[in-house]
Design an enzyme around this catalytic site. Sequence first.
Site, mmCIF file in Angstrom:
data_model
loop_
_atom_site.group_PDB
_atom_site.id
_atom_site.type_symbol
_atom_site.label_atom_id
_atom_site.label_comp_id
_atom_site.label_asym_id
_atom_site.label_seq_id
_atom_site.Cartn_x
_atom_site.Cartn_y
_atom_site.Cartn_z
ATOM 1 N N LYS A 128 0.849 -1.201 0.000
ATOM 2 C CA LYS A 128 0.000 0.000 0.000
ATOM 3 C C LYS A 128 0.885 1.252 0.000
ATOM 4 O O LYS A 128 0.624 2.216 -0.720
ATOM 5 C CB LYS A 128 -0.949 -0.014 1.210
ATOM 6 C CG LYS A 128 -2.078 -1.031 1.046
ATOM 7 C CD LYS A 128 -2.887 -1.301 2.324
ATOM 8 C CE LYS A 128 -3.880 -2.440 2.052
ATOM 9 N NZ LYS A 128 -4.669 -2.844 3.226
ATOM 10 N N GLN A 167 -5.056 -1.719 9.379
ATOM 11 C CA GLN A 167 -4.960 -3.050 8.779
ATOM 12 C C GLN A 167 -5.541 -4.112 9.721
ATOM 13 O O GLN A 167 -5.212 -4.160 10.904
ATOM 14 C CB GLN A 167 -3.478 -3.354 8.456
ATOM 15 C CG GLN A 167 -3.252 -4.636 7.683
ATOM 16 C CD GLN A 167 -3.808 -4.583 6.251
ATOM 17 O OE1 GLN A 167 -3.901 -3.523 5.642
ATOM 18 N NE2 GLN A 167 -4.180 -5.731 5.728
ATOM 19 N N ASP A 202 -11.601 2.324 3.776
ATOM 20 C CA ASP A 202 -11.964 0.906 3.642
ATOM 21 C C ASP A 202 -13.473 0.731 3.457
ATOM 22 O O ASP A 202 -13.920 -0.348 3.074
ATOM 23 C CB ASP A 202 -11.582 0.142 4.923
ATOM 24 C CG ASP A 202 -10.179 -0.430 4.884
ATOM 25 O OD1 ASP A 202 -9.787 -0.937 3.823
ATOM 26 O OD2 ASP A 202 -9.496 -0.387 5.929
HETATM 27 N N1 GUN Z 1 -7.140 -7.038 5.887
HETATM 28 C C1 GUN Z 1 -7.391 -7.772 4.783
HETATM 29 N N2 GUN Z 1 -7.977 -7.013 3.830
HETATM 30 C C2 GUN Z 1 -8.087 -5.770 4.351
HETATM 31 C C3 GUN Z 1 -8.605 -4.548 3.837
HETATM 32 O O1 GUN Z 1 -9.108 -4.451 2.710
HETATM 33 N N3 GUN Z 1 -8.537 -3.484 4.683
HETATM 34 C C4 GUN Z 1 -8.014 -3.573 5.940
HETATM 35 N N4 GUN Z 1 -8.007 -2.476 6.689
HETATM 36 N N5 GUN Z 1 -7.530 -4.697 6.439
HETATM 37 C C5 GUN Z 1 -7.567 -5.788 5.639
#
Ligand code: GUN
Length: 283
Positions: A52, A96, A119
């Site tokens: 990211k 995350q 998200d």
């Molecule tokens: N863990 C796995 N996929 C995601 C996601 O799309 N966003 C976040 N914040 N955590 C994750």
Amino acid sequence: MSKLINGKEISAAVKDRVAAEVAELKNKGISVGLAVIIVGENPASKIYVANKKKACESLGIVSHEFALPEETTQEELLKLIQTLNSEKSINGILCQLPLPRHIDEQSIINAIAPEKDVDAFHPTNVGHIMIGDFDFVPCTPAGIIEMLDYMDISPAGKNCVVIGRSNIVGKPMGMLLLHRNGTVTICHSKTQNLKEICRNADILVAAVGKANFVTADMVKPGAVVIDVGMNRLEGHLCGDVDFAAVEPIASAITPVPGGVGPMTIAMLMQNALTAAKRQNGIL
Ligand code: GUN
């Protein structure tokens, strides 16, 4: 022979679009800032967060990483989120998941300001998605819709089957397909006649988290197959779909790696841009 749905190519197109808009904003004196929080040492999470950050850097988005130790308390994490909520240079906040067991995930999700919730996990944004009036779309389902659009595959009137009912993928995926006029079935571990239901799918989305879960006998000839899985099997990455067996039957299919994975990050970048535009009165 099926058509490969190339997530690398499609995500590059999305990222080019986002980078061009980020540059335009920069010319107006506006920068896009994304805060990414990671708690603990989950190896998969560390890789996702690093990817990211890399994507932010390549697109001109300012990434602010907060890597917190495993012992971080819920109160400490909430305090950081409150600070970031009121920090003007931060347009988007992502925490995350999964979080360590002593932290209540939903309390953390609820604390993120909905206008910075890139998200789209906050109940306010989930509600917006439900009624079909939304800025932020959860990144993985959004990426899948982007792939279908790019391939000129319309869910309208089709039998769309989603395997998996998570808040991150399965549920919002079902909702987005419904908004596109698909006839949607969401299956899960208690579903009876799973094979028959899947065999009826024109568009099959597998978000189970089990390697090679979708076998050839579960797929209708000519179906579009989307594999959300990211599983480690004998040291290599594989999806939820038995690709070698299903590929000859499907009309189009996503590979793993190089399918849905890169799309998720591209859509996160798009959501960060959307957040910055909204917060600066541009949207
Ligand atoms: N863990 C796995 N996929 C995601 C996601 O799309 N966003 C976040 N914040 N955590 C994750």
